[in-house]
Design an enzyme around this catalytic site. Structure first.
Site, PDB file in Angstrom:
ATOM      1  N   CYS A   1      48.253 107.269  35.395  1.00  0.00           N
ATOM      2  CA  CYS A   1      48.797 107.322  36.748  1.00  0.00           C
ATOM      3  C   CYS A   1      49.194 108.749  37.048  1.00  0.00           C
ATOM      4  O   CYS A   1      49.756 109.426  36.192  1.00  0.00           O
ATOM      5  CB  CYS A   1      49.989 106.382  36.823  1.00  0.00           C
TER       6      CYS A   1
ATOM      7  N   THR B   1      32.007 127.831  49.827  1.00  0.00           N
ATOM      8  CA  THR B   1      31.362 128.559  48.726  1.00  0.00           C
ATOM      9  C   THR B   1      31.420 127.728  47.448  1.00  0.00           C
ATOM     10  O   THR B   1      32.465 127.176  47.108  1.00  0.00           O
ATOM     11  CB  THR B   1      32.063 129.921  48.516  1.00  0.00           C
TER      12      THR B   1
ATOM     13  N   ASN C   1      37.053 101.812  34.675  1.00  0.00           N
ATOM     14  CA  ASN C   1      37.749 102.823  33.880  1.00  0.00           C
ATOM     15  C   ASN C   1      38.800 102.248  32.933  1.00  0.00           C
ATOM     16  O   ASN C   1      39.154 102.859  31.944  1.00  0.00           O
ATOM     17  CB  ASN C   1      38.404 103.864  34.800  1.00  0.00           C
TER      18      ASN C   1
ATOM     19  N   SER D   1      31.515 112.711  38.143  1.00  0.00           N
ATOM     20  CA  SER D   1      32.615 113.651  37.916  1.00  0.00           C
ATOM     21  C   SER D   1      32.381 114.401  36.613  1.00  0.00           C
ATOM     22  O   SER D   1      32.011 113.799  35.597  1.00  0.00           O
ATOM     23  CB  SER D   1      33.936 112.866  37.846  1.00  0.00           C
TER      24      SER D   1
ATOM     25  N   GLY E   1      35.132 113.230  41.446  1.00  0.00           N
ATOM     26  CA  GLY E   1      34.847 111.837  41.772  1.00  0.00           C
ATOM     27  C   GLY E   1      35.623 111.354  42.991  1.00  0.00           C
ATOM     28  O   GLY E   1      35.088 110.595  43.819  1.00  0.00           O
ATOM     29  N   THR E   2      36.857 111.786  43.115  1.00  0.00           N
ATOM     30  CA  THR E   2      37.694 111.339  44.241  1.00  0.00           C
ATOM     31  C   THR E   2      37.073 111.773  45.564  1.00  0.00           C
ATOM     32  O   THR E   2      36.926 110.968  46.498  1.00  0.00           O
ATOM     33  CB  THR E   2      39.126 111.917  44.089  1.00  0.00           C
TER      34      THR E   2
ATOM     35  N   GLN F   1      32.464 106.655  35.364  1.00  0.00           N
ATOM     36  CA  GLN F   1      32.714 106.294  33.965  1.00  0.00           C
ATOM     37  C   GLN F   1      31.456 105.934  33.182  1.00  0.00           C
ATOM     38  O   GLN F   1      31.502 105.856  31.966  1.00  0.00           O
ATOM     39  CB  GLN F   1      33.723 105.136  33.878  1.00  0.00           C
TER      40      GLN F   1
ATOM     41  N   HIS G   1      34.555 116.102  34.579  1.00  0.00           N
ATOM     42  CA  HIS G   1      35.503 116.129  33.453  1.00  0.00           C
ATOM     43  C   HIS G   1      35.483 114.864  32.606  1.00  0.00           C
ATOM     44  O   HIS G   1      36.135 114.794  31.572  1.00  0.00           O
ATOM     45  CB  HIS G   1      36.928 116.468  33.926  1.00  0.00           C
TER      46      HIS G   1
HETATM   47  N1  PLP Z   1      36.404 106.936  39.735  1.00  0.00           N
HETATM   48  C1  PLP Z   1      36.745 106.498  38.502  1.00  0.00           C
HETATM   49  C2  PLP Z   1      36.203 105.187  38.015  1.00  0.00           C
HETATM   50  C3  PLP Z   1      37.598 107.256  37.695  1.00  0.00           C
HETATM   51  O1  PLP Z   1      37.928 106.797  36.485  1.00  0.00           O
HETATM   52  C4  PLP Z   1      38.094 108.478  38.198  1.00  0.00           C
HETATM   53  C5  PLP Z   1      39.053 109.282  37.408  1.00  0.00           C
HETATM   54  O2  PLP Z   1      39.881 108.772  36.683  1.00  0.00           O
HETATM   55  C6  PLP Z   1      37.698 108.898  39.474  1.00  0.00           C
HETATM   56  C7  PLP Z   1      36.853 108.089  40.212  1.00  0.00           C
HETATM   57  C8  PLP Z   1      38.168 110.178  40.064  1.00  0.00           C
HETATM   58  O3  PLP Z   1      37.455 111.297  39.543  1.00  0.00           O
HETATM   59  P1  PLP Z   1      38.067 112.751  39.641  1.00  0.00           P
HETATM   60  O4  PLP Z   1      39.189 112.821  38.642  1.00  0.00           O
HETATM   61  O5  PLP Z   1      36.926 113.664  39.284  1.00  0.00           O
HETATM   62  O6  PLP Z   1      38.523 112.949  41.037  1.00  0.00           O
END
Ligand code: PLP
Length: 370
Positions: free
Chosen positions: A318, A231, A145, A193, A74-75, A173, A195
């Site tokens: 955090c 890859t 989140n 994301s 997600g990041t 989320q 996980h």
């Molecule tokens: N966006 C939201 C709302 C999240 O809760 C999170 C993770 O806590 C992320 C983005 C980041 O995702 P990732 O951990 O896959 O980088």
């Protein structure tokens, strides 16, 4: 560190347990060497795994497989989309991977229930110079989140479309917890994301609507149609695909969980004064409760819950392991009580009895003298 088998895990918004089918798919992908770009049989098999996962993900969110670009999470998805634009209009409650991409942005405030100010957004959209429109993106998350509060994403997407401005939504989320169908929505980009839905960490995706750009920040490979070179993470993508397929059949579980979560909150509010639920009157995803007990700091509560065999978190997890004050709760005007807020988040493996046990322990802890 030993994690007790009997612990109840209620921190799924931080990360969800791996689904057994995701583990099986990853074990399978760990077999012979396989690069999806190779033309031989090994490579073709790997390509099959990647495209199969893409199709599963497309089914989960209701889009075409070709709209999906795999990333490392997600990041990265948030960063890749937003870094392409010069101007960002975003909300005050976004994840840091949205908030910190641009040094300067226009920030949309939220009300005490966590809902964004649509009038402010409308004013900002109306004020954009014509020549800046293609360089501007609006980014508003679908579900928060920390509180689980849902934003009116389709309405925001429509506002952005009418203003001829791109719209991105961090959907990390909401995916797997609510029915989604992008075919009828005006969203330009969405971040996902693995996980958070029972796949592995370190893999994610961007949904890119046809006609919207995705400029590759990295050079030197043609993977993902040149939009995200390197890859492919075959094992992670295999796990993501398997988790997506299972999540698709599991949305009903989160609808039931909303009832268990509401029963828990109703009991807390009825039995003790000094309890506050943040975003409790707004529409929320069914798994999340952000709740504070007067006079009990979140850090103490989280530790006491842990000793009682329940894993919950204090506000947002955090990366340093320390509890920092929540920008989300501050934006909702809850700064005085923000240090008492704990986040409870159920997942695919959560049972009704977990919420019942949570309620019992919560009341016991609250009754104890500080
Ligand atoms: N966006 C939201 C709302 C999240 O809760 C999170 C993770 O806590 C992320 C983005 C980041 O995702 P990732 O951990 O896959 O980088």
């Amino acid at each position: 560190m030993i994690i007790r088998d009997m612990s109840i895990y209620l921190d799924n918004n931080a990360t969800a347990p791996l689904r057994p089918t995701a583990i099986a798919a990853m074990q399978d992908a760990m077999g012979p060497p396989r690069n999806p770009s190779s033309v031989h049989g090994f490579g073709r098999n790997a390509r099959f795994i990647v495209e199969n996962a893409r199709e599963s993900l497309a089914m989960l969110v209701g889009c075409y497989p070709s709209d999906i670009v795999f990333t490392s999470g997600g990041t990265e998805s948030n960063n890749l989309v937003l870094a392409q634009y010069d101007h960002l209009i975003t909300s005050a409650i976004e994840h840091d991977s949205v908030r910190h991409v641009h040094n300067q942005c226009k920030t949309i405030s939220v009300d005490k229930n966590g809902l964004i100010n649509l009038d402010f957004l409308a004013g900002e959209l109306a004020a954009i110079d014509e020549h800046k429109k293609t360089k501007t993106v609006v980014s508003v998350m679908a579900a928060n989140n920390e509180t689980g509060v849902l934003q009116p994403i389709d309405q925001i997407a429509e506002m952005a479309r009418k203003a001829n401005v791109a719209f991105h939504s961090d959907m990390v989320q909401i995916v797997g917890k609510s029915h989604l169908d992008f075919t009828h929505s005006q969203i330009s980009y969405a971040s996902l994301s693995a996980h958070k839905i029972g796949g592995p960490a370190g893999v994610g995706a961007i949904l890119v609507r046809p006609g919207f750009k995705l400029a590759n920040l990295m050079r030197g490979g043609g993977q993902e149609q040149g939009r995200r070179p390197g890859t492919e993470n075959l094992i992670g993508i295999a796990g993501f695909g398997a988790a997506a397929l299972e999540a698709l059949n599991d949305i009903g579980h989160f609808n039931k969980m909303a009832v268990w979560r509401d029963e828990f909150e109703t009991r807390m509010l009825a039995e003790r004064s000094g309890i506050e639920v943040f975003g409790g009157v707004a529409s929320r995803i069914g798994n999340t409760s952000c709740i504070a007990a007067a006079g009990k700091t979140a850090e103490t509560m989280v530790m006491s819950f842990d000793l009682a065999g329940l894993a919950v978190s204090a506000g947002a997890a955090c990366s340093s392991g320390k509890v920092k004050s929540s920008h989300v709760l501050e934006a909702m005007g809850a700064d005085v009580r923000a240090n008492e807020a704990i986040r409870i988040s159920g997942g695919w493996a959560t049972l009704k009895s977990d919420f019942e046990r949570l309620a019992d322990v919560f009341l016991q802890l609250y009754k104890q003298p500080t």
